[in-house]
Design an enzyme around this catalytic site. Structure first.
Site, short mmCIF file in Angstrom:
data_model
loop_
_atom_site.label_atom_id
_atom_site.label_comp_id
_atom_site.label_asym_id
_atom_site.label_seq_id
_atom_site.Cartn_x
_atom_site.Cartn_y
_atom_site.Cartn_z
N GLU A 115 -6.79 -20.61 -16.97
CA GLU A 115 -7.38 -21.38 -15.87
C GLU A 115 -8.50 -22.18 -16.50
OE1 GLU A 115 -9.43 -20.61 -11.54
OE2 GLU A 115 -10.13 -19.60 -13.32
N ASP A 137 -1.73 -1.22 -3.92
CA ASP A 137 -1.97 -0.47 -5.15
C ASP A 137 -0.79 -0.59 -6.11
OD1 ASP A 137 -0.04 1.45 -4.07
OD2 ASP A 137 -1.67 2.01 -2.72
N ASP A 192 0.85 -1.20 0.00
CA ASP A 192 0.00 0.00 0.00
C ASP A 192 0.89 1.25 0.00
OD1 ASP A 192 -1.92 1.93 0.41
OD2 ASP A 192 -2.25 1.41 2.53
N ASP A 210 -9.04 -16.13 -17.01
CA ASP A 210 -9.86 -16.58 -15.89
C ASP A 210 -11.00 -17.48 -16.35
OD1 ASP A 210 -10.72 -16.23 -13.02
OD2 ASP A 210 -12.52 -15.51 -14.02
N ASP A 220 -4.90 -10.28 -15.75
CA ASP A 220 -5.99 -11.25 -15.67
C ASP A 220 -7.04 -10.86 -16.71
OD1 ASP A 220 -7.64 -13.29 -14.34
OD2 ASP A 220 -6.38 -12.87 -12.60
N ASP A 267 -4.04 3.86 2.57
CA ASP A 267 -5.49 3.74 2.73
C ASP A 267 -5.87 2.29 3.08
OD1 ASP A 267 -5.04 2.49 0.34
OD2 ASP A 267 -6.57 3.58 -0.79
N ASN A 277 -0.19 4.54 -0.38
CA ASN A 277 -0.77 5.81 0.09
C ASN A 277 -1.54 5.64 1.40
OD1 ASN A 277 -2.83 4.30 -0.94
ND2 ASN A 277 -3.83 5.99 -2.01
N HIS A 287 -4.44 -17.35 -5.12
CA HIS A 287 -5.39 -16.56 -4.34
C HIS A 287 -6.69 -17.30 -4.05
CE1 HIS A 287 -6.68 -16.37 -8.42
NE2 HIS A 287 -7.83 -15.83 -8.06
N ASP A 288 -6.83 -18.52 -4.57
CA ASP A 288 -8.08 -19.27 -4.38
C ASP A 288 -7.95 -20.43 -3.40
OD1 ASP A 288 -9.67 -17.76 -6.07
OD2 ASP A 288 -9.25 -18.99 -7.84
O1 ISL Z 1 -13.95 -24.89 -12.06
C1 ISL Z 1 -14.00 -24.63 -10.90
C2 ISL Z 1 -14.05 -25.70 -9.90
O2 ISL Z 1 -13.79 -26.95 -10.46
C3 ISL Z 1 -14.01 -23.29 -10.37
O3 ISL Z 1 -13.19 -23.41 -9.28
C4 ISL Z 1 -13.53 -22.16 -11.23
O4 ISL Z 1 -12.87 -22.50 -12.36
C5 ISL Z 1 -12.65 -21.25 -10.43
O5 ISL Z 1 -13.22 -21.03 -9.18
C6 ISL Z 1 -12.54 -19.95 -11.12
O6 ISL Z 1 -11.80 -19.06 -10.33
C7 ISL Z 1 -11.54 -17.84 -10.92
O7 ISL Z 1 -12.73 -17.16 -11.29
C8 ISL Z 1 -13.56 -16.76 -10.22
C9 ISL Z 1 -12.80 -15.99 -9.13
O8 ISL Z 1 -13.60 -15.85 -8.00
C10 ISL Z 1 -11.51 -16.69 -8.75
O9 ISL Z 1 -10.79 -15.92 -7.83
C11 ISL Z 1 -10.75 -16.94 -10.00
O10 ISL Z 1 -9.49 -17.50 -9.77
C12 ISL Z 1 -14.65 -15.91 -10.81
O11 ISL Z 1 -14.12 -14.98 -11.68
CA CA Z 2 -3.43 2.19 -1.32
#
Ligand code: ISL
Ligand code: CA
Length: 540
Positions: A247, A28, A20, A198, A97, A24, A22, A316-317
């Site tokens: 993905e 960023d 970060d 994505d 992305d 907040d 600034n 991140h998932d």
């Molecule tokens: O296919 C899936 C499970 O078998 C899902 O998990 C899917 O492909 C996945 O969750 C997609 O994730 C991505 O798109 C989402 C977002 O919330 C995730 O952070 C991102 O990585 C919606 O855009």
């Molecule tokens: Ca910031």
């Protein structure tokens, strides 16, 4: 086109939580720019930025309301230009992305689309006849509940595989595709170096009367007809010197070689989601190490003749790999790193993974942010569970574990004000400043691993052969080219493991390349220490 990404190591940045600038409380673009020297020093070649576009943030940027504008929380288009230039000046590329399965319900296209059935934007999305009681079919969304939301205004329902605020675009409509393609070209002309696509395998759907048998996601996972859209995307991608990583859940390891074929694949590599194998009921899930190793080995094998892998253990998932498959120590962080970074493919490191960052000890639902986790919490409450129990079941495996701010020093160092998500209290033990000063830290181990990977072609182009395939906790493999051989062994358990090494490994003189304990032993029978990792090469 050059295949620069084959020798490259990527670094995934979750912009909200990286740095970060600034104060907040939200990470960023300027913050990212200030940390380029850190990334350069680590040895990475490109950055993948999670979405930074304008968004109401229902799904933290994965719900885009303007593809060509930057979310002011992150900065401006000018800031992005500066970041891109500064990165390029250091020899670091940047990929963005690309979220084109759906938009935000606040995107002007959807605002128009939902106005009336005759609106020119109506067919940009997927609408079908419904009543408030009866949806067009019983398909379930990834985030829980129906894939359909009824809209009072026009008395039809619209389709969404994620949250109801993320309506799916209608890829069958050529006008929609043309809009998307123009936007893609606009970004490539802006000078970015590629995309992470994505949820790309969901863009095609089965007819609405398709009957689900076993797999609830089958109606929108790599459904036939997607080839047309992917070929059109390929046309664009192939006209730039960029990299693409999709993905693409549902594109299995038998199909992936065609998707990632060097000459005529749609994209350069795939993030498969299969290796995140877990077992156990909600609240007790554990990572299944044998499953993890088997899936990754199968992908290595199946993509060997043609095709290319994207390698990752954190993103991140998912919860932090150092908690799921490791025991939160430096040793488990470096053992996991060794196991996956010396495979064939392009490795990605997710921010904080290089420090061995761990899961967050959630104490209150106020600390939870992810849409799907909040939905599951409320579902548990409705089933009559106590708030404590619902919190435990929800947070045991939430993706929020990986979204807490990056640990720059003892106090976090991410922001001088209250961050949007709490900093893990163990930042006083796991942080950049401490690890830079410690030669044996995970951070310094990652540096060595990255430079080793880059200095030895066998790790880029060599074949992969698993050894001791049935061992439940030891992952061992050979990488081999015509002229070179390397052997990698990792004990991915917190107990010593006694193993018999393959004859080929010990009947020849070898040199140790890297190890995460002093004095590794290399003989017929070795007892590997907890989370010990060793990589050696056969002497010429
Ligand atoms: O296919 C899936 C499970 O078998 C899902 O998990 C899917 O492909 C996945 O969750 C997609 O994730 C991505 O798109 C989402 C977002 O919330 C995730 O952070 C991102 O990585 C919606 O855009
Ligand atoms: Ca910031």
């Amino acid at each position: 086109m050059s295949k620069w990404w084959k020798n490259a190591v990527g670094y995934q940045i979750y912009p909200r939580s990286f740095m970060d600038s600034n104060d907040d409380g939200i990470g960023d673009l300027k913050g990212i720019q200030s940390k380029l020297p850190y990334l350069k020093e680590l040895g990475i070649d490109f950055i993948w930025l999670n979405p930074i576009y304008q968004s109401p943030n229902i799904d933290n940027g994965y719900d885009i309301s303007d593809y060509q504008a930057i979310n002011p929380e992150f900065g401006t288009l000018e800031d992005l230009k500066n970041l891109l230039e500064a990165a390029h000046a250091q020899g670091i590329r940047l990929i963005m992305d690309l979220v084109v399965n759906h938009t935000s319900d606040q995107h002007p296209w959807f605002i128009e689309s939902r106005k009336d059935r005759e609106n020119p934007y109506r067919d940009y999305y997927l609408w079908a006849d419904a009543t408030p009681e009866k949806m067009p079919n019983n398909w379930q969304s990834f985030f829980g509940g129906s894939t359909w939301t009824y809209d009072q205004q026009t008395k039809q329902a619209y389709f969404h595989v994620f949250a109801k605020e993320q309506p799916d675009l209608n890829w069958k409509n050529p006008v929609v595709r043309e809009e998307i393609y123009q936007m893609i070209r606009w970004w490539l002309d802006f000078g970015i170096d590629g995309f992470r696509l994505d949820a790309i395998s969901h863009i095609q759907k089965e007819p609405w009367d398709f009957k689900i048998t076993d797999n609830p996601w089958a109606p929108f996972m790599n459904v036939s007809g997607i080839e047309t859209y992917m070929s059109e995307l390929r046309e664009i991608f192939r006209s730039y010197d960029i990299m693409t990583v999709g993905e693409a859940s549902g594109v299995n390891s038998k199909k992936a070689p065609f998707w990632t074929h060097e000459e005529d694949g749609y994209i350069d590599m795939i993030f498969e989601l299969e290796h995140q194998v877990r077992s156990g009921e909600p609240g007790q899930e554990v990572g299944d190490l044998l499953g993890f190793k088997k899936v990754l080995s199968r992908w290595q094998k199946d993509l060997q003749p043609i095709g290319w892998n994207a390698l990752y253990i954190d993103n991140h998932d998912n919860p932090r790999s150092n908690s799921v498959f490791g025991n939160g120590t430096s040793e488990s962080a470096s053992a996991l790193a060794t196991a996956y970074m010396l495979l064939r493919g392009t490795p990605f490191i997710y921010q904080g993974q290089e420090l061995g960052m761990t899961n967050y000890p959630f104490e209150s639902i106020d600390e939870v942010n992810a849409t799907d986790s909040l939905a599951s919490y409320h579902a548990w409450l409705e089933q009559g569970l106590s708030p404590e129990e619902a919190l435990r079941l929800t947070t045991h495996w939430t993706r929020d574990h990986s979204r807490t701010p990056m640990h720059w020093n003892n106090f976090g160092g991410f922001s001088n004000s209250l961050p949007w998500m709490k900093v893990n209290p163990n930042t006083d033990k796991i942080n950049v400043a401490m690890q830079q000063a410690d030669l044996f830290s995970p951070l310094n181990y990652y540096k060595k691993l990255i430079s080793l990977r880059k200095s030895m072609p066998v790790f880029i182009s060599g074949s992969y052969q698993i050894e001791l395939p049935k061992h439940p906790t030891v992952w061992a493999y050979t990488r081999k080219t015509v002229s070179d051989e390397a052997y990698v062994i990792t004990n991915l358990s917190d107990q010593p493991q006694s193993v018999t090494l393959p004859n080929r490994w010990i009947n020849t003189p070898t040199t140790t390349l890297l190890a995460n304990y002093p004095d590794p032993s290399w003989k017929k029978t070795v007892t590997l220490r907890p989370f010990e990792a060793i990589a050696v090469k056969k002497d010429a």
